[in-house]
Design an enzyme around this catalytic site. Sequence first.
Site, PDB file in Angstrom:
ATOM      1  N   VAL A 177      -4.931 -49.738 -14.893  1.00 46.03           N
ATOM      2  CA  VAL A 177      -4.361 -51.004 -15.350  1.00 46.03           C
ATOM      3  C   VAL A 177      -5.392 -51.892 -16.032  1.00 46.03           C
ATOM      4  O   VAL A 177      -5.065 -52.627 -16.975  1.00 46.03           O
ATOM      5  CB  VAL A 177      -3.687 -51.740 -14.166  1.00 46.03           C
ATOM      6  CG1 VAL A 177      -4.727 -52.220 -13.149  1.00 46.03           C
ATOM      7  CG2 VAL A 177      -2.866 -52.917 -14.668  1.00 46.03           C
ATOM      8  N   ARG A 237      -0.943 -53.332 -11.347  1.00 43.28           N
ATOM      9  CA  ARG A 237       0.191 -53.857 -12.100  1.00 43.28           C
ATOM     10  C   ARG A 237      -0.209 -54.846 -13.179  1.00 43.28           C
ATOM     11  O   ARG A 237      -1.158 -55.606 -13.014  1.00 43.28           O
ATOM     12  CB  ARG A 237       1.173 -54.568 -11.151  1.00 43.28           C
ATOM     13  CG  ARG A 237       1.960 -53.662 -10.273  1.00 43.28           C
ATOM     14  CD  ARG A 237       2.443 -54.429  -9.045  1.00 43.28           C
ATOM     15  NE  ARG A 237       1.374 -54.623  -8.086  1.00 43.28           N
ATOM     16  CZ  ARG A 237       1.372 -55.533  -7.136  1.00 43.28           C
ATOM     17  NH1 ARG A 237       2.386 -56.342  -7.020  1.00 43.28           N
ATOM     18  NH2 ARG A 237       0.362 -55.631  -6.298  1.00 43.28           N
ATOM     19  N   HIS A 269      -3.434 -59.280 -14.426  1.00 43.14           N
ATOM     20  CA  HIS A 269      -3.209 -57.974 -13.815  1.00 43.14           C
ATOM     21  C   HIS A 269      -3.901 -57.949 -12.462  1.00 43.14           C
ATOM     22  O   HIS A 269      -4.786 -58.757 -12.170  1.00 43.14           O
ATOM     23  CB  HIS A 269      -3.748 -56.835 -14.695  1.00 43.14           C
ATOM     24  CG  HIS A 269      -5.252 -56.713 -14.689  1.00 43.14           C
ATOM     25  ND1 HIS A 269      -5.927 -55.894 -13.809  1.00 43.14           N
ATOM     26  CD2 HIS A 269      -6.202 -57.318 -15.437  1.00 43.14           C
ATOM     27  CE1 HIS A 269      -7.233 -56.001 -14.025  1.00 43.14           C
ATOM     28  NE2 HIS A 269      -7.428 -56.861 -15.011  1.00 43.14           N
ATOM     29  N   CYS A 270      -3.456 -57.021 -11.606  1.00 44.77           N
ATOM     30  CA  CYS A 270      -4.140 -56.780 -10.340  1.00 44.77           C
ATOM     31  C   CYS A 270      -4.612 -55.331 -10.353  1.00 44.77           C
ATOM     32  O   CYS A 270      -4.849 -54.778 -11.427  1.00 44.77           O
ATOM     33  CB  CYS A 270      -3.218 -57.078  -9.150  1.00 44.77           C
ATOM     34  SG  CYS A 270      -1.726 -56.071  -9.128  1.00 44.77           S
ATOM     35  N   ALA A 271      -4.721 -54.706  -9.209  1.00 42.53           N
ATOM     36  CA  ALA A 271      -5.287 -53.357  -9.163  1.00 42.53           C
ATOM     37  C   ALA A 271      -4.349 -52.298  -9.708  1.00 42.53           C
ATOM     38  O   ALA A 271      -4.799 -51.228 -10.113  1.00 42.53           O
ATOM     39  CB  ALA A 271      -5.669 -53.004  -7.731  1.00 42.53           C
TER      40      ALA A 271
END
Length: 672
Positions: free
Chosen positions: A70, A30, A26-28
Amino acid sequence: MGKFEKQAEELLDAIGGKENVAAVTHCATRMRFVLNDDEKADKKRIEAISTTKGMFTNAGQFQVIIGNDVAEFYNDFSAISGIEGVSKEAVKSAAKTNQNVVQKIVGVLAEIFTPLLPAIIVGGLILGLRNILEGVQIEALGQAVEGGVKKVTTGGQPVWNTIVQVSPFWNGVNSFLWLPGEAIFHFLPVGITWSVTRKMGTTQILGIVLGITLVSPQLLNAYAVNSTSAAEIAKNWTWDFGFFTMEKIGYQAQVIPAMAAGFLLAYLERFFRKYIPEAVSMIFVPLFSLLPTIIAAHAIIGPIGWKIGQGISFVVNAGLTSSVSWLFGGVFGILYAPLVITGLHHTALAIDTQLIADYGSTNLWPLIDLSNIAQGASVFAVYLLHKKNKKEAEISVPSTISAWLGVTEPAMFGINLKYLYPFVAAMIGSGIAGMVSTFMGVRANAIGVGGLPGILAIRGQDMLKFLLPMAIAIVVPVILTFFFRQAGIFNKLDRVGAGVSADVDADATETQPTGVALGTQVTIVSPLKGDVRPLADATDPVFSECVMGQGVIIIPSEGVLSAPFDGVVSAIFPTKHAIGLVSDDGVEVLMHVGMDTVSLAGKGFETLVKQGQQVKQGEHLLSFDIAFIKAQGLVVETPVIVTNQDSFQVDTIGQLPRVITSGDAVMRATKI
């Protein structure tokens, strides 16, 4: 039970279960999946999940937009799925297996041509204007201009001449515009070889030198090759080394030879840097990389390109004279745009010239003209689909104009190839229009006027008939562009209308103040010192296309992030690279330091506040090590975005781009 356990379980089932997940991270904002089979993902079910704000597929990754929560969602997903996340780089590596050959090629083209877009767009508009000045005929009473000198015609009878033949002023303008037009398109290989070395991380000046050797004035200009006999080339345009010869042919406006030579140079440089001692590498690496590449470009790569062009010319000529010429019209209409990418479309001009000489007209030029129109129509459709993307509008609007004036490179390289589906839509529309045009027997008296003004080159008896294929070349690409985007066909990047929005989660809305009056304005100051730019300049399309909200990006010159207003810290990401704030009036702001910095797992970052803490404007929120982030090969551009754009209209303050100091006003959010 985790906060998002139910939604995570729904998502796992909707993407095809655990066995369909090859990798996840995951990123910030998504969840990033590499799926074994993208077709097993049920997009309608995913859209219906309460925490999902949208989805799209990019570079082989199936990405689901969750928002600021997320990290917590990811933990719950890992818990219920039993799937351990991997690093972002590992996901990218796995994602490459999901990219087909076309996607990889288009991706490379996009990376190479994106830095060249400003020049290509300007060049397209210039050449489009020159097409009109040199091709559109007007009635001149008793006078014309030849070579810039006014000449009186006999008898004072009306004559038809081009604008440059009639007007000394426009003749001068046309002549002057050749200077930048030639610099941009004739010397395009210089830009391409530079861009290839830039992408490959090798020595860029060597790329520039290589490009110059492909377009040197000492070489026979590529535009003159088809009109130059083999005997003359052998006599005047050949290097004679005694036991072998090599033709002195230039590659003006050629794409494939320049790209192939650029990659050969880059790989040779990488190879020799591994084995040549550093003490002498400055001398021998450039020498052993550049000279063999120049030789290969002129002895192998270039000649192969011309042989391909000659073969295409033969096929085109045979098709035009066959009993199924209408079918050829459709095929040529489809394939002409890819020929423009390669630079081999120049061979069509020789065929057109010969057809006019033999028959007094050509039925090939109308097909080329329809391809120009179709590419412009697809770009216009993309503009309609992406009206809110100001950066893209800056490319798509002039690209549309350029294509409809006969120069399609800005449209293709700037927009259509980037998304792929509008390029395919234009090819299909051009093919249908070309088939109709050939079936109706439309022919042109001349060549050179492209796009919408191209109708002026059509034979008088065919002008009205040509209106139908022109309409097809506009309507069909527009319809197909809309359809392909909605259906996800040939769609490698652009998100389908999946209800993507910046709506905040229900739990988050509980912290928002109520009763904020309409029209209430909140000034958002810069949280960083550095260069502030439009959000459309962001590297990540989720930010650049305003999926998460409206705002700006800042390239920081100091590693301290401060509060942009009085408010509450609503979120601090475990990896410390992003912070969310809610102002006292309900404006929600996300500040995301760097791109892909989630992969650092907090290294190089130090948070100075806690989640839920009340902060004052200018109070330091976190510090970060710019040098360390850059040393990891990451960029430090920082999006500062208002995520609840459904509640607040966001406007930037001041001119962008500019240098900004922490505390300077940068945006204004107005309650709507």
